[in-house]
Motif scaffolding. Structure first.
Motif, mmCIF file in Angstrom:
data_model
loop_
_atom_site.group_PDB
_atom_site.id
_atom_site.type_symbol
_atom_site.label_atom_id
_atom_site.label_comp_id
_atom_site.label_asym_id
_atom_site.label_seq_id
_atom_site.Cartn_x
_atom_site.Cartn_y
_atom_site.Cartn_z
ATOM 1 N N VAL A 1 -8.664 7.442 1.728
ATOM 2 C CA VAL A 1 -7.824 6.425 1.095
ATOM 3 C C VAL A 1 -8.568 5.852 -0.106
ATOM 4 O O VAL A 1 -9.785 5.979 -0.203
ATOM 5 C CB VAL A 1 -7.458 5.287 2.083
ATOM 6 C CG1 VAL A 1 -6.654 5.817 3.271
ATOM 7 C CG2 VAL A 1 -8.691 4.541 2.562
ATOM 8 N N THR B 1 -7.801 0.124 -1.024
ATOM 9 C CA THR B 1 -7.207 -0.047 0.302
ATOM 10 C C THR B 1 -8.232 -0.590 1.278
ATOM 11 O O THR B 1 -7.939 -1.485 2.092
ATOM 12 C CB THR B 1 -6.648 1.304 0.808
ATOM 13 O OG1 THR B 1 -5.664 1.763 -0.107
ATOM 14 C CG2 THR B 1 -6.049 1.172 2.195
ATOM 15 N N LYS C 1 -8.810 -4.280 0.461
ATOM 16 C CA LYS C 1 -7.675 -5.093 0.877
ATOM 17 C C LYS C 1 -7.672 -5.305 2.382
ATOM 18 O O LYS C 1 -7.442 -6.423 2.863
ATOM 19 C CB LYS C 1 -6.374 -4.414 0.436
ATOM 20 C CG LYS C 1 -5.136 -5.200 0.795
ATOM 21 C CD LYS C 1 -3.888 -4.498 0.320
ATOM 22 C CE LYS C 1 -2.646 -5.273 0.738
ATOM 23 N NZ LYS C 1 -1.409 -4.572 0.380
ATOM 24 N N ARG C 2 -7.945 -4.254 3.136
ATOM 25 C CA ARG C 2 -7.951 -4.375 4.602
ATOM 26 C C ARG C 2 -9.112 -5.246 5.089
ATOM 27 O O ARG C 2 -8.972 -5.958 6.078
ATOM 28 C CB ARG C 2 -7.977 -2.996 5.256
ATOM 29 C CG ARG C 2 -6.660 -2.259 5.076
ATOM 30 C CD ARG C 2 -6.658 -0.909 5.726
ATOM 31 N NE ARG C 2 -5.428 -0.213 5.427
ATOM 32 C CZ ARG C 2 -5.198 1.053 5.752
ATOM 33 N NH1 ARG C 2 -6.109 1.751 6.395
ATOM 34 N NH2 ARG C 2 -4.059 1.616 5.432
#
Length: 198
Positions: free
Chosen positions: A187, A191, A194-195
């Motif tokens: 990914v 990402t 953000k997670r």
């Protein structure tokens, strides 16, 4: 390095993870980051039967494998078992891997496959017997305190939703960088960031 796996089989390079109680996995501590391009040569050599090269792959990717399995399963002991099964599977099928550079993503898919099998199977839990070791010189009280903190952290992480849990496990338990976690999961780095902020 060889270690036992389910059914008494042995997989070259897979050590039986030590229970240390530390906040990180410590199954294998490697100086080689997952993103290191040297693993491509190890994959090629291991596919030709070089056990030393396969050992290097295990040393490089074992923590990421355990962290990914923990992220999907939420159970540390089962994650360690799944990691060993995944390396057995990878060892058996390594000559079939067409692109050695794809090894991290290929291993991740194998780990995911074994996690899916485990959750579908709903098999009875098996317990791993680990020896109590105080060879590092700490007192039993210190060891108990450290193990309780590690257990509490793993329990807190296990309550996260799977998509967040896997990123937290890779970052904080396997100690991968954001870029290494992104490469392992396939990914974008954004990402992962953000997670981690979620």
């Amino acid at each position: 390095i060889t270690g036992p796996v389910a059914g008494g089989s042995r997989c070259p390079g897979v050590s039986a993870p030590r229970r240390t109680g530390s906040l990180v996995l410590n199954a294998v501590k490697s100086d080689s980051p997952v993103s290191r391009s040297g693993y491509v040569e190890w994959v090629k050599r291991a596919a030709r039967g070089d056990l030393d090269a396969f050992t290097r792959l295990v040393e490089t990717f074992q923590n990421a494998s355990i962290a990914a399995a923990f992220g999907w399963l939420g159970d540390f002991e089962r994650a360690r078992d799944v990691s060993q099964e995944a390396f057995l599977d990878a060892y058996a099928h390594l000559p079939e891997l067409r692109d050695p550079a794809a090894f991290p993503a290929w291993l991740r898919r194998i780990v995911r496959k074994h996690c899916d099998r485990l959750t579908r199977r709903k098999a009875a839990d098996t317990e791993t017997l680990d020896g109590n070791s105080t060879a590092n010189g700490e007192t039993l009280e210190d060891q108990a305190t450290r193990e309780a903190a590690a257990s509490g952290l793993r329990q807190a992480v296990s309550r996260l939703p799977p998509r967040l849990r896997i990123v937290v496990a890779l970052t904080y338990l396997a100690e991968l960088s954001g870029a290494e976690s992104a490469a392992f999961l396939g990914v974008p780095l954004s990402t992962i960031k953000k997670r981690l902020r979620s």
